[in-house]
Design an enzyme around this catalytic site. Structure first.
Site, PDB file in Angstrom:
ATOM      1  N   GLU A 172       0.839  -1.191   0.000  1.00  0.00           N
ATOM      2  CA  GLU A 172       0.000   0.000   0.000  1.00  0.00           C
ATOM      3  C   GLU A 172       0.883   1.252   0.000  1.00  0.00           C
ATOM      4  O   GLU A 172       2.028   1.226   0.454  1.00  0.00           O
ATOM      5  CB  GLU A 172      -0.918   0.004   1.225  1.00  0.00           C
ATOM      6  CG  GLU A 172      -1.979  -1.085   1.212  1.00  0.00           C
ATOM      7  CD  GLU A 172      -3.011  -0.884   0.134  1.00  0.00           C
ATOM      8  OE1 GLU A 172      -3.258   0.275  -0.266  1.00  0.00           O
ATOM      9  OE2 GLU A 172      -3.574  -1.888  -0.332  1.00  0.00           O
ATOM     10  N   SER A 230     -13.560   1.429  -6.161  1.00  0.00           N
ATOM     11  CA  SER A 230     -14.066   0.814  -4.930  1.00  0.00           C
ATOM     12  C   SER A 230     -13.940   1.766  -3.743  1.00  0.00           C
ATOM     13  O   SER A 230     -14.737   1.720  -2.816  1.00  0.00           O
ATOM     14  CB  SER A 230     -13.283  -0.483  -4.636  1.00  0.00           C
ATOM     15  OG  SER A 230     -11.888  -0.225  -4.541  1.00  0.00           O
ATOM     16  N   ASN A 231     -12.934   2.639  -3.781  1.00  0.00           N
ATOM     17  CA  ASN A 231     -12.696   3.564  -2.678  1.00  0.00           C
ATOM     18  C   ASN A 231     -13.082   4.977  -3.106  1.00  0.00           C
ATOM     19  O   ASN A 231     -12.293   5.694  -3.719  1.00  0.00           O
ATOM     20  CB  ASN A 231     -11.217   3.507  -2.258  1.00  0.00           C
ATOM     21  CG  ASN A 231     -10.896   4.482  -1.141  1.00  0.00           C
ATOM     22  OD1 ASN A 231     -11.779   4.986  -0.443  1.00  0.00           O
ATOM     23  ND2 ASN A 231      -9.616   4.769  -0.966  1.00  0.00           N
ATOM     24  N   ARG A 238      -8.228  12.127  -7.579  1.00  0.00           N
ATOM     25  CA  ARG A 238      -8.830  11.427  -8.707  1.00  0.00           C
ATOM     26  C   ARG A 238     -10.336  11.678  -8.798  1.00  0.00           C
ATOM     27  O   ARG A 238     -10.896  11.701  -9.894  1.00  0.00           O
ATOM     28  CB  ARG A 238      -8.553   9.932  -8.619  1.00  0.00           C
ATOM     29  CG  ARG A 238      -9.224   9.209  -7.454  1.00  0.00           C
ATOM     30  CD  ARG A 238      -8.860   7.745  -7.454  1.00  0.00           C
ATOM     31  NE  ARG A 238      -9.550   6.979  -6.411  1.00  0.00           N
ATOM     32  CZ  ARG A 238      -9.357   5.703  -6.177  1.00  0.00           C
ATOM     33  NH1 ARG A 238      -8.464   5.034  -6.888  1.00  0.00           N
ATOM     34  NH2 ARG A 238     -10.020   5.070  -5.230  1.00  0.00           N
ATOM     35  N   TYR A 288       4.525   4.193  -7.174  1.00  0.00           N
ATOM     36  CA  TYR A 288       3.228   3.613  -6.801  1.00  0.00           C
ATOM     37  C   TYR A 288       2.365   3.532  -8.064  1.00  0.00           C
ATOM     38  O   TYR A 288       1.530   4.389  -8.343  1.00  0.00           O
ATOM     39  CB  TYR A 288       2.543   4.453  -5.725  1.00  0.00           C
ATOM     40  CG  TYR A 288       1.288   3.812  -5.168  1.00  0.00           C
ATOM     41  CD1 TYR A 288       1.326   2.570  -4.551  1.00  0.00           C
ATOM     42  CD2 TYR A 288       0.061   4.468  -5.256  1.00  0.00           C
ATOM     43  CE1 TYR A 288       0.173   1.984  -4.039  1.00  0.00           C
ATOM     44  CE2 TYR A 288      -1.095   3.891  -4.741  1.00  0.00           C
ATOM     45  CZ  TYR A 288      -1.033   2.644  -4.139  1.00  0.00           C
ATOM     46  OH  TYR A 288      -2.175   2.062  -3.637  1.00  0.00           O
ATOM     47  N   GLU A 291      -2.042  -2.232 -10.119  1.00  0.00           N
ATOM     48  CA  GLU A 291      -2.787  -3.032 -11.099  1.00  0.00           C
ATOM     49  C   GLU A 291      -3.769  -2.192 -11.898  1.00  0.00           C
ATOM     50  O   GLU A 291      -4.256  -2.637 -12.946  1.00  0.00           O
ATOM     51  CB  GLU A 291      -3.517  -4.177 -10.388  1.00  0.00           C
ATOM     52  CG  GLU A 291      -4.815  -3.808  -9.660  1.00  0.00           C
ATOM     53  CD  GLU A 291      -4.582  -3.027  -8.370  1.00  0.00           C
ATOM     54  OE1 GLU A 291      -5.549  -2.419  -7.866  1.00  0.00           O
ATOM     55  OE2 GLU A 291      -3.452  -3.039  -7.862  1.00  0.00           O
ATOM     56  N   LYS A 292      -4.061  -0.986 -11.422  1.00  0.00           N
ATOM     57  CA  LYS A 292      -4.961  -0.095 -12.168  1.00  0.00           C
ATOM     58  C   LYS A 292      -4.378   0.252 -13.537  1.00  0.00           C
ATOM     59  O   LYS A 292      -5.120   0.586 -14.462  1.00  0.00           O
ATOM     60  CB  LYS A 292      -5.231   1.171 -11.362  1.00  0.00           C
ATOM     61  CG  LYS A 292      -5.955   0.931 -10.039  1.00  0.00           C
ATOM     62  CD  LYS A 292      -6.117   2.205  -9.255  1.00  0.00           C
ATOM     63  CE  LYS A 292      -6.813   1.966  -7.929  1.00  0.00           C
ATOM     64  NZ  LYS A 292      -6.015   1.117  -7.005  1.00  0.00           N
TER      65      LYS A 292
END
Length: 395
Positions: A172, A230-231, A238, A288, A291-292
């Site tokens: 993370e 999801s978040n 963003r 960072y 997978e996005k």
């Protein structure tokens, strides 16, 4: 009284004998007669090349008699079952010590296969275990930072073998990771997406295409821009960019916030059906890149990225494989560019030129870390302590 032969005559006799022996050896090699009395017989086949090379060198050295003796003695002393080289390699592999890595807890409580280091990553001689009864014999212990917040005080008092490595593992970003007070000097190694960690495990990589990979074909598209989130947090960069972008171009948005939940089974189908995917990271930090980015690339969709700098992204993937929001002054300019690409198939297809040479390989969270840790510990035996891990990660 018979006179002793002259030196020249003796040398001729030795040379003639050597040539006769070499002729016999060469005859044997090509016709393989069933005679066991020859110096290079069937019982010493692996040494024929040694014998032949020595015999052919006889005329080039002074002490021919000694060479002939060596040719025979090498075969007599060497085991006949296999060559010395193979025997040495087999011995080394047989005595290679097994490296044991203790997984302290399943990362996020999600189990993974403990016996796939060799099959998945080609890493041999590693054994992963979740059994804490093997703590004393473990060469390394992998701690997932997100799962040990309440255990630091206990870990500080835990006795450990002097050469055992404790590994700080986390994927993370700093914005989504808890600091661990008192743990600054607790670990020996780090395993992270950051390239300056000891054991680097990125979220994904591009690897050379292999013969077994099928030729790439762009999937059928029926959506222009998509985003699965999801978040949802209105304070994130963003979210603000999405709100502005969606005023200038239609975005098919999915997730609980939009009342359009997508399960893992539908994920691939949805993403591959979109021309562009908003690969917006939840926080902006160097390296960072999650997978996005890699999932849309793998599924045949052009990612539109928001996160680290373009320069940082280009250290992971080709510059023409993605679109960066920083390339445009406003979200409206980005929207106009996406519409242009939608109308120009040739321009759009250029974003897939990299697929001729590479494919995407996603990391297997947890499992790959443990296997890479095992490989690192096996390779590097040096003393190592990571000082001030909190300062390194959070600055």
């Amino acid at each position: 009284m018979t006179s002793k032969p002259s030196t020249g005559r003796l040398q001729h006799i030795v040379i003639a004998s050597a040539l006769l022996l070499c002729s016999a050896v060469i005859f044997y090699m090509y016709y393989k007669p069933t005679m066991s009395w020859l110096p290079c017989s069937d019982t010493a086949l692996p040494k024929q090349d040694v014998c032949t090379e020595e015999c052919l060198r006889i005329l080039k050295v002074e002490n021919q008699t000694q060479i002939i003796t060596n040719c025979t003695s090498v075969q007599e002393k060497t085991p006949t079952t296999q060559s010395p080289v193979l025997e040495k390699e087999d011995t080394t592999n047989t005595h290679e010590p097994e490296i044991v890595v203790l997984v302290w807890k399943w990362p996020f409580g999600v189990p993974f296969d403990l016996e796939s280091c060799e099959s998945n990553y080609g890493i041999k001689g590693c054994r992963l275990t979740l059994d804490r009864n093997e703590y004393d014999k473990a060469h390394a212990v992998m701690f997932h930072v997100r799962d040990i917040g309440g255990e630091v005080s206990n870990l500080q008092t835990l006795s450990r073998p002097p050469r055992q490595k404790w590994v700080w593992m986390n994927m993370e970003s700093p914005a989504n990771s808890p600091r661990l007070p008192g743990a600054d000097d607790l670990f020996n190694l780090t395993s992270n997406y950051r390239r300056d960690s000891d054991i680097w495990v990125p979220y994904g990589q591009l690897i050379d295409i292999s013969e077994k990979d099928e030729p790439f074909k762009i999937p059928e598209k029926n959506k222009l821009v998509c985003w699965i989130v999801s978040n949802w947090n209105g304070n994130l960069k963003r979210v603000g960019y999405f709100n502005e972008l969606s005023q200038h171009i239609k975005v098919e948005a999915y997730g609980r916030h939009f009342g359009r939940y997508i399960n893992s089974e539908d994920y691939s189908q949805v993403v591959s059906s979109c021309k562009f995917y908003l690969s917006f990271e939840n926080s902006v930090y160097i390296d960072y890149i999650t997978e996005k980015l890699f999932n849309p690339m793998r599924l045949g969709t052009v990612p539109v990225v928001l996160g680290a700098s373009r320069e940082n992204y280009e250290e992971f993937v080709p510059k023409d494989s993605f679109i960066h929001v920083d390339d445009f002054k406003t979200a409206q300019e980005l929207a106009e560019h996406l519409k242009l690409l939608d109308q120009n198939q040739e321009m759009y297809e250029k974003y897939f030129a990299w697929r001729k040479d590479y494919v995407v390989k996603n990391s297997n969270f947890g499992q790959e870390h443990a296997c890479r840790i095992c490989d690192h510990v096996r390779r590097y035996k040096n003393y190592r302590v990571f000082k001030n891990v909190n300062k390194w990660y959070w600055g």
